[in-house]
Design an enzyme around this catalytic site. Structure first.
Site, PDB file in Angstrom:
ATOM      1  N   CYS A 272      50.196  66.794  40.778  1.00 50.55           N
ATOM      2  CA  CYS A 272      49.538  66.590  39.482  1.00 50.55           C
ATOM      3  C   CYS A 272      49.539  65.091  39.268  1.00 50.55           C
ATOM      4  CB  CYS A 272      50.298  67.284  38.361  1.00 50.55           C
ATOM      5  SG  CYS A 272      49.699  66.859  36.703  1.00 50.55           S
TER       6      CYS A 272
ATOM      7  N   CYS B 263      42.357  64.864  39.330  1.00 52.02           N
ATOM      8  CA  CYS B 263      43.068  65.977  38.699  1.00 52.02           C
ATOM      9  C   CYS B 263      43.142  67.125  39.701  1.00 52.02           C
ATOM     10  CB  CYS B 263      42.298  66.415  37.457  1.00 52.02           C
ATOM     11  SG  CYS B 263      42.981  67.874  36.666  1.00 52.02           S
TER      12      CYS B 263
HETATM   13  N1  DGL Z   1      46.447  65.626  35.804  1.00 53.40           N
HETATM   14  C1  DGL Z   1      46.147  66.994  36.049  1.00 53.40           C
HETATM   15  C2  DGL Z   1      46.404  67.356  37.529  1.00 53.40           C
HETATM   16  O1  DGL Z   1      46.416  66.512  38.407  1.00 53.40           O
HETATM   17  C3  DGL Z   1      46.661  68.108  35.187  1.00 53.40           C
HETATM   18  C4  DGL Z   1      47.191  67.985  33.838  1.00 53.40           C
HETATM   19  C5  DGL Z   1      46.721  69.092  32.915  1.00 53.40           C
HETATM   20  O2  DGL Z   1      47.352  70.167  32.877  1.00 53.40           O
HETATM   21  O3  DGL Z   1      45.714  68.861  32.268  1.00 53.40           O
HETATM   22  O4  DGL Z   1      46.586  68.498  37.837  1.00 53.40           O
END
Ligand code: DGL
Length: 265
Positions: free
Chosen positions: A192, A75
């Site tokens: 993301c 993330c």
């Molecule tokens: N998957 C997450 C990232 O790589 C973010 C998604 C969220 O806003 O929770 O930033």
């Protein structure tokens, strides 16, 4: 490490599955624990202090419960904030996921690169430092998307997502003269982990073709290097999937490809 190593992959939701699938391919001998902190999703809507206060103690509980050999923070919104806190608090090795600005700028021919991430990720000092250090003369456009992560979750859950909703968030990535291939964006960083879930839609809706940079294969290589040689006699180990909301997962067949065909318990 004689037994099958345990790799924990952590995200706010289902986006980390795009990192998981690369790590699974690189390390079929490992046992996987995928954790979606869906009780706190989306991270992009939370403040920096809130994310640190959420992730650091939660990681302590997860490490105590699952005893991983390595943790991947899949993330960007979390990794651009919490890695130093996690490394200070726990001795297990951590691999983070941060915007792939350096390779994107190195390969851009038009010197126009866009970074598509959550509103949190594009605001981070960490991201700005990557641009200062690695832009290599490129004009870097930061695009903070409020809704794409949620749209990607909905799409993976089988809901219809409109082209208009995607394009509204995608369009600001496309900068420069649309008719001049030498003076327009040619590279977009997927900053993301949810966004590769929508990559086919992105490519179809893009006003012109670009290279999309997904750091997941590089993360998988790093994980594999840190773990050392494979446990050769193990062909394929198991997997678990945990939602912090404790909801039962109803995404069975949509999920198994990310786990390399394993059916997560
Ligand atoms: N998957 C997450 C990232 O790589 C973010 C998604 C969220 O806003 O929770 O930033």
């Amino acid at each position: 490490m004689a037994d099958s190593p345990t790799i924990m992959v952590f995200d706010s939701g289902l986006g980390g599955l795009t990192v998981l699938r690369e790590v699974v391919a690189a390390r079929p001998d490992a046992h996987f624990v995928y954790v979606a902190d869906d009780a706190f999703f989306p991270y992009g809507h939370h403040g920096e202090d809130e994310i640190i206060a959420r992730v650091v103690p939660l990681m302590g509980e997860l490490i105590a419960a699952h005893d991983p050999d390595l943790v991947v923070i899949a993330c960007n919104t979390a990794s651009t904030l919490v890695m130093t806190h996690l490394r200070a608090a726990y001795s297990v090795p951590f691999v983070g996921t941060v915007p792939a600005i350096k390779p994107a700028c190195a390969q851009s021919k038009t010197k126009r690169v866009s970074v598509l991430g959550t509103k949190g990720t594009v605001k981070r000092e960490y991201t700005k430092a990557l641009i200062r250090d690695f832009a290599q003369g490129c004009e870097v456009t930061l695009v903070g998307s409020p809704e794409l992560a949620s749209l990607a979750e909905a799409a993976l859950s089988g809901n219809a997502i409109s082209d208009d909703d995607i394009l509204t968030e995608l369009k600001p990535c496309f900068v420069g003269d649309p008719t001049d291939t030498r003076a327009r964006t040619d590279t977009v960083v997927l900053a993301c982990t949810h966004y590769p879930l929508l990559l086919e839609r992105f490519a179809k809706l893009a006003p012109w073709p670009v290279d999309w940079i997904d750091p997941a294969p590089a993360i998988a290589r790093r994980v594999s290097d840190l773990l050392g040689p494979r446990v050769s006699e193990i062909v394929q180990s198991g997997a678990e999937m945990i939602f912090t909301s404790r909801r039962a997962h109803t995404l069975g067949p949509a999920l198994t490809p990310f786990f390399g065909g394993r059916v997560p318990a």
